[in-house]
Design an enzyme around this catalytic site. Structure first.
Site, short mmCIF file in Angstrom:
data_model
loop_
_atom_site.label_atom_id
_atom_site.label_comp_id
_atom_site.label_asym_id
_atom_site.label_seq_id
_atom_site.Cartn_x
_atom_site.Cartn_y
_atom_site.Cartn_z
N LEU A 92 4.28 -5.73 53.83
CA LEU A 92 2.81 -5.77 53.83
C LEU A 92 2.33 -6.47 52.56
O LEU A 92 2.98 -6.41 51.52
CB LEU A 92 2.25 -4.35 53.86
CG LEU A 92 2.65 -3.50 55.06
CD1 LEU A 92 2.10 -2.10 54.90
CD2 LEU A 92 2.11 -4.11 56.33
N ASP A 93 1.16 -7.14 52.66
CA ASP A 93 0.59 -7.73 51.45
C ASP A 93 -0.46 -6.79 50.86
O ASP A 93 -0.65 -5.68 51.35
CB ASP A 93 0.03 -9.13 51.74
CG ASP A 93 -1.10 -9.09 52.75
OD1 ASP A 93 -1.62 -7.98 53.00
OD2 ASP A 93 -1.47 -10.14 53.27
N SER A 94 -1.11 -7.25 49.78
CA SER A 94 -2.02 -6.34 49.07
C SER A 94 -3.22 -5.96 49.94
O SER A 94 -3.74 -4.85 49.83
CB SER A 94 -2.49 -7.00 47.78
OG SER A 94 -3.04 -8.27 48.05
#
Lengths: 165, 95
Positions: free
Chosen positions: A86-88
Site C-alpha cells: 500500500l502507498d501512503s
C-alpha cells in the site's frame, strides 16, 4: 372582591409533603440502585480498554476488506507498505476505515505513525475511547436501558407514596 | 498562485485526511460516497505530479475544495433526507 377571594380559596390545591424515604429498606434498595447507575454511567463516559485479541481480529478483518489488499497476505504483523504493497494514501484510507470500525477519532500525528497492523492494534488497544462492536454494544446497552427504565419506574412509584415496602 | 513553495508530504496527507473526514459528514449516502470517491481519485490522479508550480496549484485547489466541502456538509445537514438510503442499512455481519 370578596367573591373572588372565596373562589380562589375554594380552588386552592391542598399540598401535602411527600415523605422522601418511605421506609428504610426502600431507601437502601434505592441507594444501591443509584450507586449502580452512577457506576455504569461513569464506565460509559470514561470508556474502557478493549481486549487485545479482539482488537487484532477486528483490525485484520478491516484490512482484509480493504479493496486493494490481498487477503492472503494479511498477518498480525504485516507492514502496510512493505508487506501489503500500500502507498501512503492507502495507509490514510485504511486508518480512516479503522476509525469507522472502532468509532473514535485518531489524531493526525498518531495516524501518521500507524504503518503496520501491529502498531494499529497497539494504538487502538491502548486507547480508552475505542468502541466495541455494534452487536456487543446493543447486547450490553439494551438490558442497561431496561434496568434504568425499571429503576425510574420504581423511584416514581415510591415517590408517589404508593409503596408498602 | 500566491503560495510559491511546494507543500510537504505531511501537508498533502493532512489535506487528504481532512477531505475524507469532511466527506464522512455528509448525511446523504450518495453525496458522502461521491465526496470520498472524488477525493481519492483526485489524489491518485495528481500523484505523479513533479512540477513544483503544478503541485502547489493542485494543493491550493484541494484546499479551496476542502472549504467548499465543509460549507456544503453544513448546508446538506440542514436539508438531510428523511429516509435513509438502502445502502446505509447494513446487513448483519455474521449472518
Amino acid at each position: 372582591m370578596a367573591a373572588r377571594g372565596l373562589l380562589l380559596k375554594h380552588l386552592r390545591v391542598q399540598v401535602q409533603a411527600v415523605p422522601q424515604n418511605p421506609s428504610s429498606t426502600g431507601s437502601l434498595l434505592l441507594s444501591s440502585f443509584h450507586a449502580l447507575r452512577r457506576r455504569f454511567f461513569s464506565e460509559e463516559v470514561r470508556g474502557s480498554f478493549l481486549d487485545k485479541s479482539e482488537v487484532t481480529d477486528r483490525v485484520i478483518s478491516v484490512v482484509k476488506n480493504f479493496q486493494k489488499v490481498d487477503p492472503a497476505k494479511v498477518t498480525p504483523i504485516a507492514h502496510f507498505q512493505n508487506d501489503l504493497g500500500l502507498d501512503s494514501l492507502d495507509a490514510v484510507e485504511l486508518v480512516m476505515a479503522l476509525e469507522e470500525e472502532f468509532r473514535f477519532e485518531i489524531p493526525d500525528n498518531e495516524a501518521d505513525k500507524i504503518s503496520s497492523i501491529s502498531l494499529a492494534v497497539d494504538f487502538i488497544a491502548s486507547h480508552p475511547q475505542a468502541k466495541r462492536e455494534h452487536s456487543v454494544v446493543i447486547g450490553l446497552t439494551l438490558p442497561w436501558l431496561m434496568l434504568r427504565k425499571w429503576t425510574d419506574d420504581g423511584v416514581q412509584y415510591l415517590r408517589r407514596g404508593g409503596a408498602t415496602l | 498562485m500566491a503560495s510559491a513553495s511546494a507543500p510537504t508530504r505531511s501537508e498533502v496527507l493532512s489535506l487528504f485526511r481532512s477531505l475524507l473526514r469532511t466527506a464522512r459528514e455528509f448525511s446523504d449516502y450518495n453525496i458522502r460516497e461521491y465526496a470520498k470517491r472524488r477525493t481519492v481519485d483526485a489524489f491518485r490522479d495528481k500523484r505523479s505530479l513533479s512540477d513544483l508550480s503544478a503541485v502547489s496549484a493542485a494543493f491550493s485547489d484541494g484546499k479551496s475544495q476542502l472549504e467548499v466541502a465543509r460549507r456544503q456538509a453544513i448546508v446538506y445537514q440542514l436539508y438531510s433526507p428523511k429516509v435513509k438510503s438502502v445502502m446505509d442499512v447494513k446487513p448483519p455481519r455474521h449472518a
